[in-house]
Every structure is written in C-alpha cells, then in structure tokens.
Design a protein around this motif. Structure first.
Motif, PDB file in Angstrom:
ATOM      1  N   PRO A 131       0.795  -1.236   0.000  1.00 20.17           N
ATOM      2  CA  PRO A 131       0.000   0.000   0.000  1.00 20.17           C
ATOM      3  C   PRO A 131       0.825   1.282   0.000  1.00 20.17           C
ATOM      4  N   ASP A 132       2.058   1.219   0.524  1.00 15.85           N
ATOM      5  CA  ASP A 132       2.889   2.424   0.609  1.00 15.85           C
ATOM      6  C   ASP A 132       3.837   2.605  -0.574  1.00 15.85           C
ATOM      7  N   ILE A 133       3.719   1.750  -1.588  1.00 13.77           N
ATOM      8  CA  ILE A 133       4.703   1.837  -2.670  1.00 13.77           C
ATOM      9  C   ILE A 133       4.645   3.172  -3.408  1.00 13.77           C
ATOM     10  N   SER A 134       3.476   3.770  -3.520  1.00 15.06           N
ATOM     11  CA  SER A 134       3.380   5.026  -4.278  1.00 15.06           C
ATOM     12  C   SER A 134       4.134   6.159  -3.575  1.00 15.06           C
ATOM     13  N   ALA A 199       4.369  10.551  -8.795  1.00 11.53           N
ATOM     14  CA  ALA A 199       5.642  10.967  -9.398  1.00 11.53           C
ATOM     15  C   ALA A 199       5.445  12.234 -10.224  1.00 11.53           C
ATOM     16  N   ILE A 200       4.356  12.296 -10.986  1.00 14.88           N
ATOM     17  CA  ILE A 200       4.080  13.489 -11.791  1.00 14.88           C
ATOM     18  C   ILE A 200       3.859  14.700 -10.890  1.00 14.88           C
ATOM     19  N   ARG A 201       3.198  14.508  -9.765  1.00 16.76           N
ATOM     20  CA  ARG A 201       3.003  15.614  -8.820  1.00 16.76           C
ATOM     21  C   ARG A 201       4.353  16.165  -8.348  1.00 16.76           C
ATOM     22  N   GLU A 202       5.301  15.282  -8.052  1.00 15.75           N
ATOM     23  CA  GLU A 202       6.643  15.735  -7.651  1.00 15.75           C
ATOM     24  C   GLU A 202       7.330  16.457  -8.805  1.00 15.75           C
ATOM     25  N   TRP A 244      -7.209   0.725 -18.525  1.00 14.44           N
ATOM     26  CA  TRP A 244      -6.890   0.932 -17.113  1.00 14.44           C
ATOM     27  C   TRP A 244      -5.569   1.662 -16.927  1.00 14.44           C
ATOM     28  N   VAL A 245      -4.716   1.614 -17.945  1.00 15.77           N
ATOM     29  CA  VAL A 245      -3.465   2.379 -17.908  1.00 15.77           C
ATOM     30  C   VAL A 245      -3.665   3.770 -18.517  1.00 15.77           C
ATOM     31  N   LEU A 246      -4.235   3.810 -19.712  1.00 16.99           N
ATOM     32  CA  LEU A 246      -4.222   5.043 -20.500  1.00 16.99           C
ATOM     33  C   LEU A 246      -5.257   6.072 -20.047  1.00 16.99           C
ATOM     34  N   ASP A 247      -6.440   5.639 -19.658  1.00 19.19           N
ATOM     35  CA  ASP A 247      -7.454   6.613 -19.236  1.00 19.19           C
ATOM     36  C   ASP A 247      -7.010   7.404 -17.998  1.00 19.19           C
ATOM     37  N   PRO A 248      -6.501   6.763 -16.948  1.00 22.52           N
ATOM     38  CA  PRO A 248      -5.997   7.555 -15.821  1.00 22.52           C
ATOM     39  C   PRO A 248      -4.784   8.407 -16.183  1.00 22.52           C
ATOM     40  N   ALA A 249      -3.868   7.847 -16.963  1.00 16.77           N
ATOM     41  CA  ALA A 249      -2.625   8.563 -17.278  1.00 16.77           C
ATOM     42  C   ALA A 249      -2.863   9.769 -18.176  1.00 16.77           C
ATOM     43  N   ILE A 250      -3.797   9.661 -19.134  1.00 14.59           N
ATOM     44  CA  ILE A 250      -4.018  10.725 -20.117  1.00 14.59           C
ATOM     45  C   ILE A 250      -5.231  11.581 -19.771  1.00 14.59           C
ATOM     46  N   LYS A 251      -6.327  10.939 -19.362  1.00 10.22           N
ATOM     47  CA  LYS A 251      -7.570  11.666 -19.083  1.00 10.22           C
ATOM     48  C   LYS A 251      -7.785  11.957 -17.597  1.00 10.22           C
ATOM     49  N   GLY A 252      -7.014  11.276 -16.748  1.00  9.59           N
ATOM     50  CA  GLY A 252      -7.128  11.516 -15.317  1.00  9.59           C
ATOM     51  C   GLY A 252      -8.304  10.822 -14.667  1.00  9.59           C
ATOM     52  N   GLU A 253      -8.788   9.746 -15.278  1.00 13.93           N
ATOM     53  CA  GLU A 253      -9.939   9.060 -14.693  1.00 13.93           C
ATOM     54  C   GLU A 253      -9.878   7.562 -14.970  1.00 13.93           C
ATOM     55  N   MET A 272      -9.229   1.009  -3.120  1.00 15.18           N
ATOM     56  CA  MET A 272      -9.450   2.280  -3.819  1.00 15.18           C
ATOM     57  C   MET A 272      -9.953   3.333  -2.826  1.00 15.18           C
ATOM     58  N   LYS A 273      -9.346   4.499  -2.852  1.00 18.29           N
ATOM     59  CA  LYS A 273      -9.703   5.573  -1.926  1.00 18.29           C
ATOM     60  C   LYS A 273     -10.276   6.761  -2.694  1.00 18.29           C
ATOM     61  N   GLU A 274     -11.314   7.347  -2.145  1.00 18.89           N
ATOM     62  CA  GLU A 274     -11.975   8.476  -2.791  1.00 18.89           C
ATOM     63  C   GLU A 274     -11.010   9.627  -3.017  1.00 18.89           C
ATOM     64  N   GLU A 275     -10.108   9.878  -2.045  1.00 20.63           N
ATOM     65  CA  GLU A 275      -9.186  11.015  -2.173  1.00 20.63           C
ATOM     66  C   GLU A 275      -8.169  10.830  -3.298  1.00 20.63           C
ATOM     67  N   ASP A 276      -8.016   9.592  -3.777  1.00 16.72           N
ATOM     68  CA  ASP A 276      -7.082   9.349  -4.878  1.00 16.72           C
ATOM     69  C   ASP A 276      -7.609   9.908  -6.202  1.00 16.72           C
ATOM     70  N   ARG A 277      -8.910  10.073  -6.310  1.00 17.53           N
ATOM     71  CA  ARG A 277      -9.498  10.544  -7.572  1.00 17.53           C
ATOM     72  C   ARG A 277      -8.927  11.901  -7.980  1.00 17.53           C
ATOM     73  N   THR A 278      -8.807  12.812  -7.009  1.00 12.85           N
ATOM     74  CA  THR A 278      -8.277  14.151  -7.312  1.00 12.85           C
ATOM     75  C   THR A 278      -6.814  14.057  -7.728  1.00 12.85           C
ATOM     76  N   LEU A 279      -6.055  13.242  -7.018  1.00 12.37           N
ATOM     77  CA  LEU A 279      -4.638  13.039  -7.344  1.00 12.37           C
ATOM     78  C   LEU A 279      -4.474  12.567  -8.782  1.00 12.37           C
ATOM     79  N   ILE A 280      -5.263  11.587  -9.165  1.00  8.21           N
ATOM     80  CA  ILE A 280      -5.184  11.025 -10.520  1.00  8.21           C
ATOM     81  C   ILE A 280      -5.639  12.052 -11.553  1.00  8.21           C
TER      82      ILE A 280
END
Length: 470
Positions: A131-134, A199-202, A244-253, A272-280
């Motif tokens: 769970p802490d890998i990210s 990583a992108i946030r950093e 599952w890879v491209l939609d989050p990476a490109i569209k953010g969802e 899956m956590k609700e707060e992760d949606r904004t991050l993605i």
C-alpha cells in the motif's frame, strides 16, 4: 519551431548494466529472483553486456549508427539502495556520466524510472501490492528529478504497467511469480496508477523545462469477426490491457465501466480511496510511450478459468510452432488465433498493421497527445558467422514493415514524435536469458563482451538517413 524526429534504440537497467552490487547499489527483486531457487535456469543479469563499464562504447556506436536519442532506465536500487532512503551518490554519478556521453554526441536521453526492477526492500513489503509503494516511488522519483533536472528532457514513470502486472500476477514468470492472483493483479494495477500520479506531482513542483510520460505495452484489441459478441470482447480486451493504464494517465480518470466489471468479477476494491481521484485527475502525462510488438486478438469468452501463456526461449524449439501467446480472462474474453498471420519463434503474431490500427485509435480517443514508439523489435535465435557477423534479414523485414505502418499513421495526422528499436545491443532478456536476441549490435558473451554491429544496425542507419525530413 518543429521538433526534430527522434530516431534511437532502447535498453533497461537490469537487462544491460551488470555491476549488480557495484558502488553502493542495493539488490533489486530481479537480483533476488535470479539468485534464488525460483530461477531454474541459473542465468542472471549480474554481468549481462556490462553497460556499466561499456557505456562509452555503446553510446558512441549509437551515434555512429545515426541515432539521435537513447531510451534507458535508471536502477531504483542504485539510487536508493535500502529502506532507510539514504541516497547513493555513486549511483547518480554513473548516470551523470551516461548523460555526459549522450550530450557529447547530441543524443537525447529518454529515461525511465522503473523498468521491472523494484528494490528488494520494496519487494519484501509486497512490491507493487504494498500500500505504501506510491509514496516510496514518489520519494525516489523526486530525488531523480531534483538531481538531473532539465538534463533529461523526457522522463518516463513506469515501463509497461500491463505487461508487468500480467507477468507478476497472472503468468507468474516474473517476481513475485504468482500465478492467476487476480486480486493482487488489480491491487498492483491500482498502485501503478497512483505511482504514476504521485511521481508526476513531484515533477510538476519543480517546474522543469522537461516532459514526463508513461510507456505502455499493449496494442489495441482486435477480432477477426465483427459481431456484437466480438465487439464486446474487443471492448473487454481494451479495458483489461489498455484503458486501465491510458485513461488515468491521459484523461485523469479510471473508467467506471472497468470498475463495475472488476467488481462483478469478485475483486475486493476496498483498496481504492476516494481522495485518490483528485490526485489522478490532476496529474496526467505530457506524452505517451507506445511499445509495438503484437496485437491482442480476442474472441468472446466461452468457458474456462483465467489463465495466461507466454513462450520463452527455454521451452520451445524456435520453430514458431509453439502455442501462441494468449490469455483467457473469465467472463471477459479469450485470445483468438488467425491462421493467416505468421508467428515468431515464440508463438507471437507478426502483424505490423497492429501498430497503425493502435495509433489511429489512440488519436481518436486521446487527441493529439505526442506519442513515441518506445520499443519495437524482433527476438531471434541469431546465428553469427566465424567473425561474429549476423545477417538478420528477418529482423530488418520486421522493423521495416512496422515502420511503414508507423509512418503511415504519422502521415495521417497521428502525433508520432520518435521511434526506438528494442534493443540497442543484445542483452539479458529476462527469463529468456541470452538465447533470445533483440540487439542491433551483437554481444559476444564468450569473447569478452565484444560488440559487433549486425546487418540491421547498418540498415537502420540508412533508414534514418533516408527519413531526415520527418
């Protein structure tokens, strides 16, 4: 001003560097695996082609071959060797030297943060399912971004999430070698999405004059028939390997249809956590790296349990008669075969049109996102003459036919920005060891790791010269 088209080749840290414990490097999960009883071949990447000590020669050969870019990966465990998070400056020094060599020849570096080789201390905590890998990945990524900054114009977060997850938790041929653990497959997939976003946030915090992307393995799903059931199988195939890879990476969802289908398959999605949606949503990529090997040919699911097949150099005779690579995902789709399409020695289709179809679909779905073909190559049992010369006409034909389709898509408006042959030189091909060769340059493992350019190396040089106006 129009950016120049990038022509290059690619490697990955564990597969080419060697020097597995040199100058403060910690062990990776691949060191751990290769030194364990799970590795029944006894073959390791401990030395491989020893890029760690041959990088000057290898980069010089790229430049002589007309290449103006080099895709390589950084070994996470060379930078952060232990769980204490202490940075190994010697690791940074090595990659600084590689970058200096690239700059000497005007070669643009395209650098991946993790290409399968997690540190062992991450693997011991559960690897991609930890769970802490990210957060751990974000720490490492931030250290890399701060150190190299704009010296690297193209950063990649993760190489091939789909294939990585599949090999780790479906096929079981990559550590942690779990077969058909679909709960772990989904946890791994979700954590990869979070790793990419964090990583992108950093990266964004530093406001670098550089770009960041992700490298994706899968071409689009296709079927031989156009029926409602086959169209549904194609949609399911794309959900499982692409969306599952491209939609989050490109569209953010994350597609809701995917979430619903995964839940219906009995997967516990409490991770899956609700707060992760904004991050993605807020941390998406600047460019896509698209690897090009083969399509996913599917048909409607009929029966059977979830399973996956890959063919490796150790378990077939190289005749191309081995069982075709493929998978069954219960309730989703089954792999299909097309007798009209030839197979390579590992039972994988040779179907160059798949990359044209994929690129057109990428544009239709994701618009004008810049795309680099970050891997395209042909594995073969290369046979050298007494001088080490390899007449690899099959590889030349493969590359030529794929390039024809790539350039056709580019001419039709797909924003293709570059192309990388896999691989720069012969290297360790994971559990295929050193039998399965991809390199433009032969490495003679019996004679001091001597480098000998193959016929394909000179063909590629000429091809680049003939396409300077792209």
């Amino acid at each position: 001003m129009k950016e120049k088209f990038l022509w290059g080749s690619a490697t990955a840290a564990y597969q080419c560097e060697g020097a597995w414990d040199a100058e403060g490097k910690g062990p990776s999960i691949w060191d751990q695996f290769c030194h364990s009883e799970k590795n029944t071949t006894g073959i390791t990447g401990d030395v491989s082609c020893d890029f760690y000590h041959h990088y000057q020669e290898d980069i010089r050969m790229m430049a002589k071959g007309g290449q103006n870019t080099y895709r390589f990966s950084i070994s996470w465990s060379r930078i952060v060797p232990k769980a204490d998070r202490v940075i190994n400056e010697k690791g940074f020094e090595f990659y600084d030297k590689v970058l200096t060599e690239c700059e000497k020849y005007g070669i643009v570096p395209n650098v991946t943060l993790v290409h399968y080789d997690l540190p062992d201390y991450v693997g011991d905590q559960g690897g991609w399912c930890w769970p802490d890998i990210s957060d751990e990945f974000a720490y490492y990524a931030a250290a890399v971004f701060r150190h190299f900054g704009d010296r690297i114009p193209l950063y990649v977060t993760i190489n091939e999430p789909t294939h990585n997850a599949s090999c780790c938790y479906m096929v079981g041929n990559y550590p942690p070698n779990e077969q058909v653990n679909m709960q772990h497959f989904c946890e791994c997939a979700y954590n990869m999405i979070l790793c990419n976003a964090k990583a992108i946030r950093e990266f964004r915090k530093l406001k670098l004059n550089a770009k960041i992307g992700l490298v994706h393995a899968s071409c689009s799903a296709e079927s031989v028939l156009d029926t409602p059931a086959h169209r549904e199988a194609v949609e399911n195939g794309d959900l499982f390997t692409n969306d599952w890879v491209l939609d989050p990476a490109i569209k953010g969802e994350i597609p809701q249809k995917l979430i619903d289908k995964v839940k219906a398959s009995g997967i516990d999605l409490s991770f899956m956590k609700e707060e992760d949606r904004t991050l993605i949503r807020e941390n998406t990529i600047d460019f896509l790296g698209q690897n090009a090997y083969s399509r996913l040919l599917v048909k409607p699911y009929v029966s059977g349990e979830t399973c996956a097949t890959v063919n490796n150099a150790g378990n077939n005779d190289g005749s191309g008669k081995a069982a075709k690579e493929g998978k069954t995902v219960k309730g989703w789709f089954e792999s299909d075969t097309d007798p009209r399409v030839p197979l390579n020695p590992w039972g994988r289709e040779i179907y160059p049109q798949c990359i044209y179809n994929t690129l057109i679909k990428r544009k239709q779905k994701y618009g004008d996102i810049p795309i680099y073909i970050t891997e395209n190559g042909h594995g073969a049992y290369d046979v050298a003459d007494e001088n080490g010369w390899v007449e690899d006409d099959d590889r030349i034909q493969f590359l030529h036919d794929f390039l024809e389709q790539i350039l056709k898509a580019k001419a039709e408006g797909v924003n293709v920005m570059g192309y990388y042959v896999w691989s720069t030189m012969d290297l360790y091909s994971w559990i295929n060891g050193y039998k399965k060769r991809y390199g433009l340059v032969r490495v003679d493992y019996e004679k001091g790791l001597k480098r000998i350019p193959k016929k394909s190396y000179y063909w590629y040089k000429q091809f680049i010269e003939e396409h300077q106006d792209l």
